[in-house]
Write a protein that holds these residues in place. Structure first.
Motif, PDB file in Angstrom:
ATOM      1  N   GLU A 102       0.844  -1.197   0.000  1.00 47.20           N
ATOM      2  CA  GLU A 102       0.000   0.000   0.000  1.00 47.20           C
ATOM      3  C   GLU A 102       0.882   1.252   0.000  1.00 47.20           C
ATOM      4  O   GLU A 102       1.905   1.314   0.676  1.00 47.20           O
ATOM      5  CB  GLU A 102      -0.896   0.022   1.242  1.00 47.20           C
ATOM      6  CG  GLU A 102      -1.813   1.240   1.332  1.00 47.20           C
ATOM      7  CD  GLU A 102      -2.536   1.340   2.660  1.00 47.20           C
ATOM      8  OE1 GLU A 102      -3.456   2.178   2.762  1.00 47.20           O
ATOM      9  OE2 GLU A 102      -2.173   0.591   3.600  1.00 47.20           O
ATOM     10  N   VAL A 141       0.331   5.407   0.548  1.00 50.58           N
ATOM     11  CA  VAL A 141      -0.551   6.509   0.926  1.00 50.58           C
ATOM     12  C   VAL A 141       0.090   7.807   0.457  1.00 50.58           C
ATOM     13  O   VAL A 141       1.250   8.091   0.777  1.00 50.58           O
ATOM     14  CB  VAL A 141      -0.782   6.549   2.451  1.00 50.58           C
ATOM     15  CG1 VAL A 141      -1.633   7.763   2.826  1.00 50.58           C
ATOM     16  CG2 VAL A 141      -1.434   5.261   2.930  1.00 50.58           C
ATOM     17  N   LEU A 142      -0.666   8.583  -0.313  1.00 47.21           N
ATOM     18  CA  LEU A 142      -0.207   9.889  -0.769  1.00 47.21           C
ATOM     19  C   LEU A 142      -0.728  10.914   0.229  1.00 47.21           C
ATOM     20  O   LEU A 142      -1.913  11.268   0.214  1.00 47.21           O
ATOM     21  CB  LEU A 142      -0.711  10.168  -2.183  1.00 47.21           C
ATOM     22  CG  LEU A 142      -0.426   9.078  -3.217  1.00 47.21           C
ATOM     23  CD1 LEU A 142      -0.902   9.529  -4.594  1.00 47.21           C
ATOM     24  CD2 LEU A 142       1.056   8.715  -3.251  1.00 47.21           C
ATOM     25  N   SER A 168      -2.245  14.306  -1.059  1.00 43.67           N
ATOM     26  CA  SER A 168      -3.463  14.128  -1.866  1.00 43.67           C
ATOM     27  C   SER A 168      -4.555  13.368  -1.125  1.00 43.67           C
ATOM     28  O   SER A 168      -5.675  13.250  -1.630  1.00 43.67           O
ATOM     29  CB  SER A 168      -3.121  13.373  -3.160  1.00 43.67           C
ATOM     30  OG  SER A 168      -2.129  14.049  -3.892  1.00 43.67           O
ATOM     31  N   ASP A 169      -4.206  12.799   0.063  1.00 43.66           N
ATOM     32  CA  ASP A 169      -5.160  12.025   0.857  1.00 43.66           C
ATOM     33  C   ASP A 169      -5.745  10.874   0.043  1.00 43.66           C
ATOM     34  O   ASP A 169      -6.958  10.651  -0.010  1.00 43.66           O
ATOM     35  CB  ASP A 169      -6.281  12.934   1.381  1.00 43.66           C
ATOM     36  CG  ASP A 169      -7.081  12.274   2.507  1.00 43.66           C
ATOM     37  OD1 ASP A 169      -6.508  11.388   3.167  1.00 43.66           O
ATOM     38  OD2 ASP A 169      -8.252  12.624   2.705  1.00 43.66           O
ATOM     39  N   ILE A 170      -4.841  10.129  -0.610  1.00 44.90           N
ATOM     40  CA  ILE A 170      -5.238   8.984  -1.433  1.00 44.90           C
ATOM     41  C   ILE A 170      -4.444   7.768  -0.976  1.00 44.90           C
ATOM     42  O   ILE A 170      -3.242   7.850  -0.714  1.00 44.90           O
ATOM     43  CB  ILE A 170      -4.960   9.242  -2.924  1.00 44.90           C
ATOM     44  CG1 ILE A 170      -5.832  10.387  -3.447  1.00 44.90           C
ATOM     45  CG2 ILE A 170      -5.187   7.984  -3.756  1.00 44.90           C
ATOM     46  CD1 ILE A 170      -5.504  10.781  -4.881  1.00 44.90           C
ATOM     47  N   SER A 171      -5.107   6.621  -0.894  1.00 42.91           N
ATOM     48  CA  SER A 171      -4.442   5.354  -0.609  1.00 42.91           C
ATOM     49  C   SER A 171      -4.581   4.455  -1.829  1.00 42.91           C
ATOM     50  O   SER A 171      -5.692   4.284  -2.357  1.00 42.91           O
ATOM     51  CB  SER A 171      -5.077   4.683   0.615  1.00 42.91           C
ATOM     52  OG  SER A 171      -4.444   3.443   0.872  1.00 42.91           O
ATOM     53  N   ILE A 172      -3.461   3.916  -2.304  1.00 40.88           N
ATOM     54  CA  ILE A 172      -3.482   3.082  -3.507  1.00 40.88           C
ATOM     55  C   ILE A 172      -2.737   1.785  -3.253  1.00 40.88           C
ATOM     56  O   ILE A 172      -1.902   1.690  -2.342  1.00 40.88           O
ATOM     57  CB  ILE A 172      -2.845   3.804  -4.721  1.00 40.88           C
ATOM     58  CG1 ILE A 172      -1.389   4.175  -4.423  1.00 40.88           C
ATOM     59  CG2 ILE A 172      -3.639   5.030  -5.094  1.00 40.88           C
ATOM     60  CD1 ILE A 172      -0.686   4.848  -5.576  1.00 40.88           C
ATOM     61  N   ILE A 181       0.740   5.443  -8.964  1.00 39.22           N
ATOM     62  CA  ILE A 181       0.382   6.829  -8.643  1.00 39.22           C
ATOM     63  C   ILE A 181      -0.269   7.501  -9.841  1.00 39.22           C
ATOM     64  O   ILE A 181      -1.286   8.194  -9.714  1.00 39.22           O
ATOM     65  CB  ILE A 181       1.637   7.601  -8.193  1.00 39.22           C
ATOM     66  CG1 ILE A 181       2.153   7.058  -6.854  1.00 39.22           C
ATOM     67  CG2 ILE A 181       1.349   9.099  -8.085  1.00 39.22           C
ATOM     68  CD1 ILE A 181       3.491   7.624  -6.438  1.00 39.22           C
ATOM     69  N   ALA A 211      -3.751   6.531 -10.436  1.00 33.21           N
ATOM     70  CA  ALA A 211      -4.675   7.144  -9.483  1.00 33.21           C
ATOM     71  C   ALA A 211      -4.954   8.605  -9.821  1.00 33.21           C
ATOM     72  O   ALA A 211      -5.704   9.275  -9.110  1.00 33.21           O
ATOM     73  CB  ALA A 211      -4.104   7.041  -8.072  1.00 33.21           C
ATOM     74  N   VAL A 255      -2.649  11.101 -10.123  1.00 29.87           N
ATOM     75  CA  VAL A 255      -1.730  12.055  -9.499  1.00 29.87           C
ATOM     76  C   VAL A 255      -0.474  12.150 -10.353  1.00 29.87           C
ATOM     77  O   VAL A 255       0.113  11.130 -10.734  1.00 29.87           O
ATOM     78  CB  VAL A 255      -1.367  11.629  -8.062  1.00 29.87           C
ATOM     79  CG1 VAL A 255      -0.340  12.585  -7.457  1.00 29.87           C
ATOM     80  CG2 VAL A 255      -2.623  11.572  -7.206  1.00 29.87           C
TER      81      VAL A 255
END
Length: 321
Positions: free
Chosen positions: A237, A239-240, A243-247, A259, A262, A264
């Motif tokens: 996992e 976490v950006l 950007s408050d994104i988890s990929i 990334i 997603a 970004v």
């Protein structure tokens, strides 16, 4: 190391003003601004990304005069197994063509020192040329050992010959391999070593400099170190944070690809861990460093990683993106 990445290059539209043969298989390309009368300023060791077409982008060291803001110069070797970049420059690029440049960026900056030892192999002479110019202008003690396959293949000889016995030219077909054992046997406090060229040369210099003071050796690689990109690929996992994104990065993806998928944007160029463009700050986690750019100390700190090729030892990474 500061907790900020060293990327964010500018974009410059340039026109090919001159293409000139410099040795067997080597040409120099002079670039002038497509608009305005100046190119962005740069310092010895800097390189640019040259965008030659869709999905065709390569890095080249600036090898001209940093005080000349009217143009940039790069040197390009015709690679026998070209991935497209050098073949395009040697076979298709012509005077008058407009190209997009990104940069300049400097990951090979000339640090202050009492004296300098420059070691170049083949086209690795390009970032060394402006360093020599700067040392000569500032009357800093320096010397260069320049190796190549043959004398005819060694570029920019007229410029180098003007420095007399400060330059040692070492054609392999006449003299064999560079005598690195003799050259680097005794550490010299106050001396900074700058080396650029084929991977085998860089590996040999790095090995022989193991007894030199930490930070004395500076390398710039055109290709990844042997085995650097190898390793088991697992899913993890990312976490950006910004950007408050988890990929999820799957085993068949790079971090950069995940990334981008997603939505970004992350700057990349070489996609093999040599240029430093995608350097990203790590806030949490244990990166699996597979780049050939960061020093051993930088990798151990885990403050940054190259998302184009490196992965994760931990199940989760938090990045400042």
């Amino acid at each position: 190391m500061p907790n900020t990445p060293r990327n964010a290059p500018a974009e410059v539209r340039a026109v090919v003003a001159e293409i000139r043969p410099e040795a067997t298989g080597v040409v120099s390309v002079r670039l002038e601004p497509a608009a305005g009368d100046k190119m962005p300023a740069w310092e010895p060791g800097a390189h640019i990304d040259l965008v030659l077409g869709p999905d065709l982008e390569r890095q080249y060291s600036l090898c001209g005069d940093p005080t000349d803001l009217r143009s940039w110069r790069i040197g390009v070797l015709r690679e026998p197994a070209s991935r497209g970049g050098s073949a395009h420059v040697h076979e298709k690029l012509v005077v008058g063509d407009e190209v997009l440049c990104r940069g300049p960026r400097n990951n090979f900056a000339l640090d202050a020192a009492e004296e300098y030892l420059f070691i170049a192999g083949g086209i690795g002479i390009t970032p060394i040329l402006p360093m020599i110019r700067a040392c000569a202008a500032e009357r800093k003690p320096w010397r260069l050992v320049y190796g190549g396959r043959t004398e005819a293949s060694m570029a920019f000889r007229t410029e180098l010959d003007a420095h007399g016995d400060l330059v040692t030219v070492w054609p392999q077909d006449e003299k064999g391999l560079l005598d690195l054992g003799g050259l680097l046997a005794t550490p010299s406090p106050g001396t900074q070593i700058y080396c650029c060229g084929p991977g085998a040369l860089l590996d040999a210099v790095e090995e022989r400099c193991a007894t030199w003071p930490v930070g004395a050796l500076h390398l710039e690689r055109f290709r990844p170190k042997d085995g650097a990109l190898d390793g088991e690929n697992s899913t993890f996992e990312v976490v950006l944070d910004h950007s408050d994104i988890s990929i999820t990065v799957t085993a068949d993806q790079t971090v950069a690809e995940a990334i981008e998928a997603a939505g970004v944007d992350v700057p990349t160029s070489c996609r093999e861990g040599t240029c430093g463009t995608c350097e990203t700050v790590v806030l949490e986690g244990d990166p699996d460093h597979r780049d050939s750019f960061l020093t051993a100390q930088e990798k151990a700190s885990n403050e940054v990683m190259m998302v184009c090729c490196s992965r994760s030892h931990s199940d989760r990474l938090v990045l400042d993106l």
